[in-house]
Write a protein that holds these residues in place. Structure first.
Motif, mmCIF file in Angstrom:
data_model
loop_
_atom_site.group_PDB
_atom_site.id
_atom_site.type_symbol
_atom_site.label_atom_id
_atom_site.label_comp_id
_atom_site.label_asym_id
_atom_site.label_seq_id
_atom_site.Cartn_x
_atom_site.Cartn_y
_atom_site.Cartn_z
ATOM 1 N N THR A 1 0.815 -1.218 0.000
ATOM 2 C CA THR A 1 0.000 0.000 0.000
ATOM 3 C C THR A 1 0.848 1.267 0.000
ATOM 4 O O THR A 1 0.658 2.149 -0.837
ATOM 5 C CB THR A 1 -0.933 0.012 1.227
ATOM 6 O OG1 THR A 1 -0.154 -0.161 2.407
ATOM 7 C CG2 THR A 1 -1.964 -1.089 1.128
ATOM 8 N N TYR B 1 -5.968 -1.999 -0.635
ATOM 9 C CA TYR B 1 -6.420 -0.995 0.322
ATOM 10 C C TYR B 1 -7.528 -1.517 1.240
ATOM 11 O O TYR B 1 -7.479 -1.305 2.454
ATOM 12 C CB TYR B 1 -6.886 0.264 -0.403
ATOM 13 C CG TYR B 1 -5.767 1.151 -0.906
ATOM 14 C CD1 TYR B 1 -4.438 0.752 -0.818
ATOM 15 C CD2 TYR B 1 -6.021 2.389 -1.471
ATOM 16 C CE1 TYR B 1 -3.410 1.553 -1.277
ATOM 17 C CE2 TYR B 1 -5.003 3.205 -1.940
ATOM 18 C CZ TYR B 1 -3.699 2.773 -1.840
ATOM 19 O OH TYR B 1 -2.690 3.582 -2.297
ATOM 20 N N GLU C 1 -3.673 -0.352 -5.262
ATOM 21 C CA GLU C 1 -4.990 0.009 -4.744
ATOM 22 C C GLU C 1 -5.836 -1.197 -4.365
ATOM 23 O O GLU C 1 -6.696 -1.114 -3.490
ATOM 24 C CB GLU C 1 -5.736 0.871 -5.768
ATOM 25 C CG GLU C 1 -5.067 2.218 -6.027
ATOM 26 C CD GLU C 1 -5.874 3.074 -6.989
ATOM 27 O OE1 GLU C 1 -6.979 2.633 -7.368
ATOM 28 O OE2 GLU C 1 -5.404 4.171 -7.349
#
Length: 221
Positions: free
Chosen positions: A2, A11, A8
């Motif tokens: 991250t 996340y 992404e």
């Protein structure tokens, strides 16, 4: 994944596990304090770990300046092991159970010192004087200044109380007050890992970062 590679897709996973993240260093620091009771030379171990921690600072400053580690878990553990011989004898004079309870209470009470206050929620908290947070070097103690940045941050306060709790737990264990079945039995794979824990800890991070780097390169082509 991250913070360094900005992937992404992970996340949501990071946000899901983030509330439980403090459990890992709490166990880590407690175990380190516990094994002090079984070590023949905590000062030597502490100096070695602190030198490795400084090497980590140098490497992250050069290789990943946005994620530089100025005072992380290894810095704290190295410092704690260095001062361990100074506090080990006084602790032997304290009742292990009483001392352990006091240590945990102080850890909880001072847990938010790096955020500027002391207290136990939901009771009223005491805001600490802002002058404590003006010096860069006070950041190592637990009073981070505005210009202090460290991607891994484990200040002396409140974590030293957790380390002391581990030391007291170690004294209790070494006094053979636990059930007999908990002593004298080794699990060879875990025994091997325990004897080489520092090497494994140092190697696993660059190894994982390297693997993710190769993966991201392959994915972008």
């Amino acid at each position: 994944m991250t913070f360094i590679f900005n992937i992404e897709a992970v996340y949501p996973v990071m946000r899901a596990v983030y509330p439980y993240e403090p459990v890992i260093p709490i166990i880590f620091i407690t175990i380190c304090g516990t094994v002090c009771s079984f070590s023949r030379n905590n000062l030597k171990r502490g100096i070695k770990i602190f030198l490795i921690a400084m090497a980590v600072t140098l490497v992250t400053y050069i290789a990943i300046p946005s994620q530089v580690i100025v005072w992380g878990i290894l810095h704290f553990l190295g410092f704690s092991l260095i001062i361990c011989p100074l506090i080990q004898k006084p602790l032997k004079k304290i009742n292990c159970k009483t001392g352990a309870l006091i240590s945990i209470f102080l850890f909880i009470l001072f847990y938010n010192v790096p955020k500027g206050y002391i207290g136990i929620l939901p009771y009223p908290n005491i805001k600490l004087p802002s002058v404590l947070y003006e010096s860069y070097f006070m950041s190592f103690l637990g009073f981070p200044s505005q210009n202090f940045e460290s991607s891994d941050y484990f200040p002396i306060i409140p974590h030293i109380f957790l380390f002391i709790f581990g030391m007291l737990a170690g004294e209790f264990i070494s006094s053979h007050k636990l059930p007999d079945f908990m002593y004298g039995k080794n699990v060879p794979p875990l025994d091997f890992i325990g004897k080489h824990a520092l090497i494994i800890y140092i190697v696993h991070q660059p190894l994982i970062i390297g693997m993710i780097y190769i993966f991201t390169l392959a994915s972008s082509n």
